[in-house]
Each structure stands twice: as structure tokens, then as C-alpha cells.
Design a protein around this motif. Sequence first.
Motif, short mmCIF file in Angstrom:
data_model
loop_
_atom_site.label_atom_id
_atom_site.label_comp_id
_atom_site.label_asym_id
_atom_site.label_seq_id
_atom_site.Cartn_x
_atom_site.Cartn_y
_atom_site.Cartn_z
N UNK A 2 6.10 -10.11 -16.52
CA UNK A 2 5.53 -11.29 -17.15
C UNK A 2 5.04 -12.26 -16.09
N UNK A 3 3.88 -12.86 -16.34
CA UNK A 3 3.32 -13.83 -15.42
C UNK A 3 4.07 -15.15 -15.56
N UNK A 4 4.27 -15.88 -14.45
CA UNK A 4 4.94 -17.18 -14.55
C UNK A 4 4.08 -18.17 -15.34
N UNK A 5 4.72 -19.08 -15.99
CA UNK A 5 4.02 -20.12 -16.76
C UNK A 5 4.67 -21.46 -16.48
N UNK A 65 -1.61 -2.16 4.52
CA UNK A 65 -2.84 -1.82 3.82
C UNK A 65 -2.88 -2.42 2.43
N UNK A 66 -1.77 -2.37 1.71
CA UNK A 66 -1.76 -2.74 0.30
C UNK A 66 -2.04 -4.22 0.08
N UNK A 67 -1.99 -5.01 1.15
CA UNK A 67 -2.25 -6.44 1.02
C UNK A 67 -3.73 -6.80 1.06
N UNK A 68 -4.60 -5.84 1.36
CA UNK A 68 -6.03 -6.12 1.35
C UNK A 68 -6.53 -6.40 -0.06
N UNK A 69 -7.51 -7.31 -0.22
CA UNK A 69 -7.97 -7.69 -1.55
C UNK A 69 -8.80 -6.60 -2.23
N UNK A 70 -8.62 -6.51 -3.55
CA UNK A 70 -9.44 -5.64 -4.40
C UNK A 70 -9.78 -6.40 -5.67
N UNK A 71 -10.81 -5.95 -6.34
CA UNK A 71 -11.26 -6.58 -7.58
C UNK A 71 -10.14 -6.58 -8.63
N UNK A 72 -9.80 -7.77 -9.12
CA UNK A 72 -8.75 -7.92 -10.14
C UNK A 72 -7.43 -7.30 -9.70
N UNK A 73 -7.23 -7.17 -8.40
CA UNK A 73 -6.02 -6.56 -7.85
C UNK A 73 -5.78 -5.17 -8.42
N UNK A 118 -6.73 3.70 -12.91
CA UNK A 118 -6.14 2.53 -12.24
C UNK A 118 -5.93 1.36 -13.19
N UNK A 119 -6.83 1.17 -14.13
CA UNK A 119 -6.81 0.00 -15.01
C UNK A 119 -5.60 -0.02 -15.93
N UNK A 120 -4.96 1.12 -16.12
CA UNK A 120 -3.77 1.16 -16.97
C UNK A 120 -2.58 0.44 -16.34
N UNK A 121 -2.65 0.17 -15.05
CA UNK A 121 -1.59 -0.55 -14.35
C UNK A 121 -1.83 -2.06 -14.31
N UNK A 122 -2.90 -2.55 -14.92
CA UNK A 122 -3.22 -3.97 -14.84
C UNK A 122 -2.15 -4.89 -15.43
N UNK A 123 -1.41 -4.50 -16.48
CA UNK A 123 -0.35 -5.41 -16.93
C UNK A 123 0.66 -5.76 -15.84
N UNK A 124 0.87 -4.84 -14.90
CA UNK A 124 1.74 -5.11 -13.76
C UNK A 124 1.00 -5.81 -12.63
N UNK A 125 -0.20 -5.34 -12.31
CA UNK A 125 -0.92 -5.84 -11.14
C UNK A 125 -1.66 -7.15 -11.40
N UNK A 127 -0.89 -9.67 -14.17
CA UNK A 127 -0.09 -9.95 -15.37
C UNK A 127 -0.49 -11.19 -16.15
N UNK A 128 -1.26 -12.10 -15.53
CA UNK A 128 -1.54 -13.35 -16.23
C UNK A 128 -2.68 -13.25 -17.24
N UNK A 129 -3.35 -12.10 -17.28
CA UNK A 129 -4.43 -11.92 -18.27
C UNK A 129 -4.66 -10.42 -18.46
#
Length: 221
Positions: A2-5, A65-73, A118-125, A127-129
Motif C-alpha cells: 500500500x502506498x503511504x498517505x 543497476x536496479x536504482x536506474x530510472x524507468x518509465x513508471x518504475x 512487466x505491467x502486472x507488477x505495477x501494484x508493487x512497483x 503503488x500510489x496509482x
Amino acid sequence: MNAPTGKELELVREKAQADVRELRGRIGRLSDDGIDLILRGARSHYAWMDKPIPDALLHELYDITINGPTSMNTLPARFVFVKSPEGKERLAKSLKPANVAKMMGAPVTAIIAYDLDHWKQLPYLFPHEDRRHLFDGKPEYSNDTAYRNGTLQGAYFMIAARALGLDVGAMSGFSNEIVDEEFFAGTSLKSNFLCNIGYADESKLFQKLPRFAFDDVCSFA
């Protein structure tokens, strides 16, 4: 995840901003030696010393490596570290003859791949939207995002390896279809390129090839 609020979100954002200010205050830029090591003086290598790479160093390489930026993480890159004799033999099936010795002589060859799902992991990667709707049922956009951002991650991987004192030699002279059959059959992964990793035998290098000058390829708008 869950994303912080509310107040929690405010606090984590304040910390993120403070961390960046602290980093910039501590390191204004890399030294010329650092820049030479990762790009300006670095070379692609094709011959290797007989010196193994510890698994712990490969873990460290990934963690950078994993810290490099990507679109929508999205982080679509996937990495297979081929180091066993059996793995090397399987990978050799895909290579053009001139590249077999280059790969066989390297302590490790990384298959830089990307995940079409990859997009199926977006709820984790991310999480705020929930942005899965941007990809679900839209394979062309999903695949384009995976390939572009997976390639970016491959470049981060090579720079990170050099920063850790390793040498690299990327290769595209192989059959993606054979690699995918050998290593990714029945999965949503596709190979992008290969990257040999190790400690180079610089005695096999030839001169550095020309580069464009700024005015040859750059402009202002």
C-alpha cells in the motif's frame, strides 16, 4: 504493497527530498577519474583473464543497476547470469561463430532480457496509482515500454559493472530466437542483448574507434 498517505506520505517525501539535498551537498560531481572509468576511458572487451567473479559481486551489481530510472518504475529488465559450463554450451548455440570464444572466455555472460508482462507488477512497483489499464490488452504499447526501458536498464548494468571495477563487452551477434527457446520457453521473457562480464585481457585491445564531435550530431532548439 500500500502506498503511504496523509502524514506518512508527507514524511517519506520530506525524507526523499532531504536525501537528495544531502547527496548533492556531499558529491557535486564525479571525479575525472570516475568518469574515465565508467565511460570516457572505458572500452568494450572481448578477451578475458582467468579470474572468477564472486556471486556477491553480481548481487552488488544488480543492487546498483536496479536504482536506474524507468518509465513508471516498470523495471522490465530480467538478468540471467550464465556461468556454468552447461549454461555456456546452451548459450553458444545462439552465437555467431566469431563470438563463441568471446563468450566462452568470459567468467560470466549476462543475458539482458525484458518481461512482456512487466505491467502486472505495477501494484508493487507503482503503488500510489493503478496504471495497469494502460497496458492490459495493449501489447504494442506494453512491448515497446518493456524493450525501451529494459534496454535502459542494460546500459545502467554496464556502467554499474565498470563502476565496480569489472569490464564488459556487450554482444548482439546472436540469435534472439535461439536464446529465447533455450532459456525462456513458456515464459513472458524475451532476450535483448548479451553482455560478457569479467576482468579483461587488455593486451587484445585495438585502438579506440572515432567518435562524433558535438557539432556533428547535436543542435539547439
